[in-house]
Design an enzyme around this catalytic site. Structure first.
Site, mmCIF file in Angstrom:
data_model
loop_
_atom_site.group_PDB
_atom_site.id
_atom_site.type_symbol
_atom_site.label_atom_id
_atom_site.label_comp_id
_atom_site.label_asym_id
_atom_site.label_seq_id
_atom_site.Cartn_x
_atom_site.Cartn_y
_atom_site.Cartn_z
ATOM 1 N N ASN A 1 1.343 -5.890 3.373
ATOM 2 C CA ASN A 1 0.681 -7.003 4.059
ATOM 3 C C ASN A 1 0.923 -8.583 3.301
ATOM 4 O OD1 ASN A 1 -0.806 -5.319 6.141
ATOM 5 N ND2 ASN A 1 -1.836 -4.683 4.232
ATOM 6 N N GLU B 1 0.893 -1.194 0.120
ATOM 7 C CA GLU B 1 0.093 -0.257 -0.066
ATOM 8 C C GLU B 1 0.760 1.371 -0.063
ATOM 9 O OE1 GLU B 1 -3.102 -0.046 3.026
ATOM 10 O OE2 GLU B 1 -3.489 -1.990 2.431
ATOM 11 N N GLU C 1 2.632 0.414 3.668
ATOM 12 C CA GLU C 1 2.772 -0.902 4.451
ATOM 13 C C GLU C 1 2.933 -2.023 3.475
ATOM 14 O OE1 GLU C 1 -0.208 -2.160 7.115
ATOM 15 O OE2 GLU C 1 -1.766 -1.438 6.020
#
Length: 92
Positions: free
Chosen positions: A34, A19, A32
């Site tokens: 994930n 992101e 970030e």
């Protein structure tokens, strides 16, 4: 391109989400990564035709990414898996 570089540098080989924030001048900043599927992954599956869960299981079992998936990305002008249409997910 930056996402591809990031996952290659850290050696990540499964599905995930990277992101970024984008400002009014189109500058983007890493937010970030994930290293798991997002709850919204069926939306991606619907517009790409790719079963992300199956791909993750294949990779975890030591198999490579599906050859057809790699080929479709290689043949795409953007280098990404082609997508078609739109999908919306609503959770209640």
């Amino acid at each position: 391109r930056q996402v591809t570089d990031l996952v290659q540098i850290v050696g990540y080989t499964s599905a995930g989400t990277v992101e970024f924030l984008v400002d009014q001048n189109q500058n983007f900043y890493f937010l970030e990564m994930n290293t798991r599927l997002q709850v919204e992954h069926p939306v991606t599956e619907m517009i790409t035709g790719v079963d992300l869960v199956e791909e993750m299981i294949r990779i975890a079992a030591g198999y490579p990414i599906s050859p057809l998936l790699l080929e479709s990305a290689r043949n795409s002008p953007t280098g990404m898996v082609p997508h078609e249409g739109h999908a919306i997910e609503c959770r209640i």
